[in-house]
Design a protein around this motif. Structure first.
Motif, PDB file in Angstrom:
ATOM      1  N   THR A 166       0.848  -1.191   0.000  1.00 36.04           N
ATOM      2  CA  THR A 166       0.000   0.000   0.000  1.00 36.04           C
ATOM      3  C   THR A 166       0.884   1.241   0.000  1.00 36.04           C
ATOM      4  N   CYS A 167       0.320   2.329  -0.497  1.00 35.74           N
ATOM      5  CA  CYS A 167       1.007   3.615  -0.550  1.00 35.74           C
ATOM      6  C   CYS A 167       1.315   4.091   0.871  1.00 35.74           C
ATOM      7  N   LEU A 168       2.541   4.552   1.105  1.00 37.76           N
ATOM      8  CA  LEU A 168       2.939   5.007   2.438  1.00 37.76           C
ATOM      9  C   LEU A 168       2.136   6.229   2.897  1.00 37.76           C
ATOM     10  N   TYR A 169       1.594   6.987   1.943  1.00 36.63           N
ATOM     11  CA  TYR A 169       0.864   8.202   2.332  1.00 36.63           C
ATOM     12  C   TYR A 169      -0.641   7.963   2.439  1.00 36.63           C
ATOM     13  N   CYS A 170      -1.276   7.465   1.345  1.00 41.36           N
ATOM     14  CA  CYS A 170      -2.748   7.335   1.355  1.00 41.36           C
ATOM     15  C   CYS A 170      -3.210   5.924   1.725  1.00 41.36           C
ATOM     16  N   HIS A 171      -2.285   4.997   1.830  1.00 38.33           N
ATOM     17  CA  HIS A 171      -2.562   3.605   2.223  1.00 38.33           C
ATOM     18  C   HIS A 171      -3.455   2.846   1.233  1.00 38.33           C
ATOM     19  N   PHE A 230       5.038   4.809  -3.109  1.00 36.63           N
ATOM     20  CA  PHE A 230       3.884   5.707  -3.198  1.00 36.63           C
ATOM     21  C   PHE A 230       3.110   5.425  -4.476  1.00 36.63           C
ATOM     22  N   CYS A 231       1.803   5.658  -4.435  1.00 35.71           N
ATOM     23  CA  CYS A 231       0.972   5.376  -5.600  1.00 35.71           C
ATOM     24  C   CYS A 231       1.127   6.455  -6.668  1.00 35.71           C
ATOM     25  N   CYS A 232       1.512   7.679  -6.259  1.00 37.04           N
ATOM     26  CA  CYS A 232       1.611   8.765  -7.223  1.00 37.04           C
ATOM     27  C   CYS A 232       2.587   9.825  -6.721  1.00 37.04           C
ATOM     28  N   GLN A 287       2.020  12.980  -6.173  1.00 41.29           N
ATOM     29  CA  GLN A 287       1.417  13.833  -5.135  1.00 41.29           C
ATOM     30  C   GLN A 287       1.578  13.209  -3.745  1.00 41.29           C
ATOM     31  N   CYS A 288       1.317  11.885  -3.669  1.00 43.20           N
ATOM     32  CA  CYS A 288       1.459  11.211  -2.373  1.00 43.20           C
ATOM     33  C   CYS A 288       2.911  11.248  -1.898  1.00 43.20           C
ATOM     34  N   LYS A 289       3.838  11.065  -2.819  1.00 44.65           N
ATOM     35  CA  LYS A 289       5.261  11.092  -2.465  1.00 44.65           C
ATOM     36  C   LYS A 289       5.642  12.455  -1.878  1.00 44.65           C
TER      37      LYS A 289
END
Ligand code: ZN
Length: 121
Positions: free
Chosen positions: A5-10, A21-23, A25-27
């Motif tokens: 899962t993305c470290l920011y938005c999960h 990260f998925c994208c 922006q999340c990074k």
């Protein structure tokens, strides 16, 4: 295989297995968040160092004074934080916050507070 899962938005992620990260922006959101928490920590330590300096200055207006540790704590001192140390010729280690420092006193529960002198720098 474990779902990544993305470290920011999960949100679950696809793609390269080393992605965190998925994208983009999340990074960048994640890194901004961790930078600001580090900055908040640095600010809080700086604030405490100034409070320690101020407590010793108030407890020791004449440049040298033996005071109770509890008295310094009441003035806002936190003994965990210091800027540097200095060892006297007699081998006493002084703990400084900027230009004020202390060393253990021979009297229980007390410290000797001093203002830094030019020869200590
Ligand atoms: Zn994400």
């Amino acid at each position: 295989m474990e779902k990544r899962t993305c470290l920011y938005c999960h949100e679950p992620m696809r793609g390269r297995s080393d992605k965190k990260f998925c994208c983009v922006q999340c990074k960048s959101s994640y890194h901004n968040q961790s930078t600001s928490s580090i900055e908040a920590y640095v600010r809080s330590v700086n604030k405490q160092l100034r409070a320690n300096r101020s407590a010793m200055h108030r407890a020791c207006p004449e440049g040298k004074a033996t005071v109770r540790k509890e008295f310094l704590k009441k003035l806002g001192m936190d003994f965990k934080h210091l800027t540097h140390t200095w060892k006297s010729k007699g081998g006493n280690l002084y703990y400084f916050c900027y230009d004020y420092g202390y060393t253990q006193s021979s009297e229980v529960g007390k410290v000797l507070v001093i203002q830094q002198q030019h020869y200590m720098i």
